[in-house]
Design an enzyme around this catalytic site. Sequence first.
Site, PDB file in Angstrom:
ATOM      1  N   CYS A  73       0.720  -1.316   0.049  1.00 48.13           N
ATOM      2  CA  CYS A  73       0.006  -0.106  -0.143  1.00 48.13           C
ATOM      3  C   CYS A  73       0.791   1.183  -0.064  1.00 48.13           C
ATOM      4  CB  CYS A  73      -0.939   0.088   1.368  1.00 48.13           C
ATOM      5  SG  CYS A  73      -1.966  -1.542   1.599  1.00 48.13           S
ATOM      6  N   ARG A 118       3.502   0.910  -6.669  1.00 49.00           N
ATOM      7  CA  ARG A 118       3.535  -0.268  -5.657  1.00 49.00           C
ATOM      8  C   ARG A 118       2.469  -1.203  -5.739  1.00 49.00           C
ATOM      9  NH1 ARG A 118       6.689   2.215  -1.271  1.00 49.00           N
ATOM     10  NH2 ARG A 118       5.454   0.752   0.364  1.00 49.00           N
ATOM     11  N   TRP A 135      -3.816  -2.088  -1.429  1.00 53.20           N
ATOM     12  CA  TRP A 135      -3.692  -3.522  -1.920  1.00 53.20           C
ATOM     13  C   TRP A 135      -4.315  -4.322  -0.954  1.00 53.20           C
ATOM     14  CZ3 TRP A 135      -1.260  -8.145  -1.248  1.00 53.20           C
ATOM     15  CH2 TRP A 135      -1.145  -9.102  -2.316  1.00 53.20           C
ATOM     16  N   ASN A 165      -0.456   0.926   5.977  1.00 51.88           N
ATOM     17  CA  ASN A 165       0.252  -0.331   5.057  1.00 51.88           C
ATOM     18  C   ASN A 165       0.746  -1.460   5.956  1.00 51.88           C
ATOM     19  OD1 ASN A 165       1.882  -1.497   3.411  1.00 51.88           O
ATOM     20  ND2 ASN A 165       3.490  -0.140   3.494  1.00 51.88           N
ATOM     21  N   GLY A 166       0.260  -2.497   5.658  1.00 54.66           N
ATOM     22  CA  GLY A 166       0.953  -3.668   6.170  1.00 54.66           C
ATOM     23  C   GLY A 166      -0.321  -4.428   6.855  1.00 54.66           C
ATOM     24  N   GLU A 225      13.089 -16.217 -15.457  1.00 51.72           N
ATOM     25  CA  GLU A 225      12.697 -14.867 -15.559  1.00 51.72           C
ATOM     26  C   GLU A 225      11.497 -14.451 -16.741  1.00 51.72           C
ATOM     27  OE1 GLU A 225      12.810 -10.338 -15.651  1.00 51.72           O
ATOM     28  OE2 GLU A 225      12.708 -12.079 -14.164  1.00 51.72           O
ATOM     29  N   LYS A 238       7.980 -13.149 -16.366  1.00 49.84           N
ATOM     30  CA  LYS A 238       7.596 -11.553 -17.191  1.00 49.84           C
ATOM     31  C   LYS A 238       6.282 -11.810 -17.698  1.00 49.84           C
ATOM     32  CE  LYS A 238      10.272  -8.650 -15.482  1.00 49.84           C
ATOM     33  NZ  LYS A 238      10.409  -9.467 -14.235  1.00 49.84           N
ATOM     34  N   GLU A 282       3.587 -12.546 -15.258  1.00 47.62           N
ATOM     35  CA  GLU A 282       3.062 -11.175 -14.746  1.00 47.62           C
ATOM     36  C   GLU A 282       2.188 -10.178 -15.504  1.00 47.62           C
ATOM     37  OE1 GLU A 282       6.321  -9.739 -11.523  1.00 47.62           O
ATOM     38  OE2 GLU A 282       7.226 -10.017 -13.587  1.00 47.62           O
ATOM     39  N   HIS A 284      12.059 -34.993 -18.462  1.00 44.85           N
ATOM     40  CA  HIS A 284      11.366 -35.623 -17.238  1.00 44.85           C
ATOM     41  C   HIS A 284      10.225 -35.264 -16.889  1.00 44.85           C
ATOM     42  CE1 HIS A 284      15.514 -37.690 -16.470  1.00 44.85           C
ATOM     43  NE2 HIS A 284      16.055 -36.290 -16.891  1.00 44.85           N
ATOM     44  N   LYS A 288       4.476  -3.464  -6.701  1.00 48.55           N
ATOM     45  CA  LYS A 288       5.941  -3.394  -6.632  1.00 48.55           C
ATOM     46  C   LYS A 288       6.707  -3.508  -5.446  1.00 48.55           C
ATOM     47  CE  LYS A 288       9.243  -1.984  -9.269  1.00 48.55           C
ATOM     48  NZ  LYS A 288       9.555  -2.573 -10.562  1.00 48.55           N
TER      49      LYS A 288
END
Length: 607
Positions: free
Chosen positions: A2, A27, A74, A98-99, A479, A483, A486, A502, A602
Amino acid sequence: MCGIVGIVGKDEVAPRLLEALRRLEYRGYDSAGLATLVNGHIERRRAEGKLGNLATVLEREGLAGTTGIGHTRWATHGAPVERNAHPHATTRVAVVHNGIFENYAELRAELEAEGAVFETETDTETFCRLVDHLLAGGLEPEEAAAAALKRVHGAFAVALIFAGRPELMICARQGAPLAVGFGEGEMFVGSDALALAPLTRRIAYLEEGDHAILDCGSARFFDVDGEEVEREIRTTAVSGAATGKGNYRHYMEKELHEHPAVLGDTLRQYLDPKTLEVRLPRLPFDPARVPRLTVSACGSAFLAGQVGRYWIERLARIPVDADVASELRYRDPPLSEGGAAILVSQSGETADTMAALKLLRERGQKVLSVVNVPESSMARESDATVLTVAGPEVGVASTKAFTAQLAVLACLAIGMGRARRELSTLDEGRLTQALLTLPHNAALVLEKDAQIRELAAEVAKARDVLFLGRGPMFPIAMEGALKLKEISYIHAEGYAAGEMKHGPIALIDSAVPVISLCPSGPLFEKTLSNLQEAAARGGRIMAFTDAAGAPALRRFAEAVIELPEVEPIAQPILHAIPVQLLAYHVAVLKGTDVDQPRNLAKSVTVE
C-alpha cells in the site's frame, strides 16, 4: 505494497495528495482515498479501482483542508471495494495503514464487547476504532496514538489525523517503511522518498518501532520505548523529474530502453575501464576466508541471485545456497560459522527479504545487500550495501533493476574470485572487458525490437509457453516465464533444458511455443539436443542465440533471433533483455495493464 502520503500544510492539500499517490501507483493497488480536516471535521473521498476514479470523485465533490492523508490500498483483509478503502475514520480520527495488524481479531472482539460497531472487514478499522475508543476515554491524540501502538502487533506503517487538530499528524512504523519530509512551514509523510520528491528532498526515516508527532514546521521522533530521539535529516537523491514516461507508451517500455544506460551507470561504479580491475566497496566478510554464502531474495531478484550463484561458485569457488526469502526463514537451515549472505532487492523494503535479513543476522551471518534504494530499510540494516544504479523503476514488472542486479553480482563474483586467487589478472581483465561491452550490446539488442514484436504476435495466441535454458540461462528462462505470466496473464514455465524430458515434454504440441535461450558455448550442443527433442514432437521452437549458434537452430526452429556474441559471463544479462521485451509486446497485444498488472504490487511489504 500500500502507499501512504500525508501533508500538514499551508494550502489545500487534496491536489497534492492525489499527485503524491500517483507517484506511488507503481507499488500496486486496487482502491484509493483521501481524508482532510475541513473546519476541524474529518472529510473523506474514496473510490474503488484506479486513481482516475478517485480524481473523478474529487472533481464532483471537492475536498478542502490544509491537513490530510491519502492512501492506495492493495487488499489484504476485506475485498477491494470502496467501503474497505482507506482512510478509515470515525468522527475523531482518520487512519491510513500499510501492512497487517496480526492481532486485530482479538482487539476487534474486545472493542465490540465495549459497544463498538464495525463497518468493514479490515484490520485497519480495528486500529482506527481502538484509537477512537482511547480518545473517547479522555486521552489526548498524542497519548491515544502511543497507547494504541503498544497494543498492536505485526508489520505496519500508519499515519493519523485528528478532528479539531489541523496542526497535528502522527505517524509510526513497525516492519514497513515510512519517511517524514521537511518543507518550509509544512511537513510531509510518505511510504518512500519518491512520493515526496516534488514536495521536498529533506527526508528523515523512521526506524523500527518509531512514531513521530508532526506539526506545521517540525517533527518529534520517539523510539519503541517512547523516549524522544533524534533522527537524521538527509537530502535524498530521488528526483521529482525521474519518473516521467517521456515519449514512451508505458513506464515498462521506457525502463526497458534504459537498460544500456543503467548497465553503464552501474558498471562504472565497480569496474575500472583503464586497468580492467574490479573495485568493490568494503565487504562485511573476507571473500578469501568465508566458508559459505547464502543468497536470498524474492521474485525476479531471486532469479538474479540464482544467476549470481552460478557465477560465484564458478569464478570464486565458494559454495552458495540459494533460497527464496519466504522459505529461508521457515526452512531454518543450518548456517556455517563465519558464513555470510547476499540479499537482493530493488526496493529494499520487501517484507520476506527483510525477515530473512533479520534471521541471518541473528544467526551470526554477515549480510551484504544488493539494493537500488540507498535510503531503504534493507540498506540501513545490512552490514554493508552494494548499490545498483537503476534509478526509480515504476513499472511493477522489474526490468532495468534486474539487469543492474545481475551486473553487480557479476562484479562481486569476479572480485571474490580474485580475492581467493581463483582468477588471474588476465582472467579478471577478460571478464571485466566482457562486462564493459554490455551497454553497447544491450543497445544492439533493443534494435531487435521489430523482430521481437513479430515473435510476440505468435506467442500472444498461446495459452501455455515453455522457456528453456541451461546453466546460468536457466534462471533467465524462469525470468522470461515470470515476466510473461505477470503482465500478459499467459501461463508460462521456465525449465532447465535437460529437465524437459523428465516431465514437461508431455506438454509439447503444435500449440505450445518453446522459447529457448541458447547462446553458443559449452552448453550449446546439449541445449540444441533438447530442442530437437521438442521439435520432433511438434513443438514450436523460438530461439534467442548468437551468430555462432544461429545456423544449427535455423534447421528446425520456427524463429531465430540473433543477439550479439559475447563472453559467457555477459550472456545471461544480455538474454534477459529480449525475454522482458517479448513479454512487454505480448502484453500490449493482449491489451493488459502493462505497468500495473492485476493483483500485483511493486514493493511487497506484507508477508
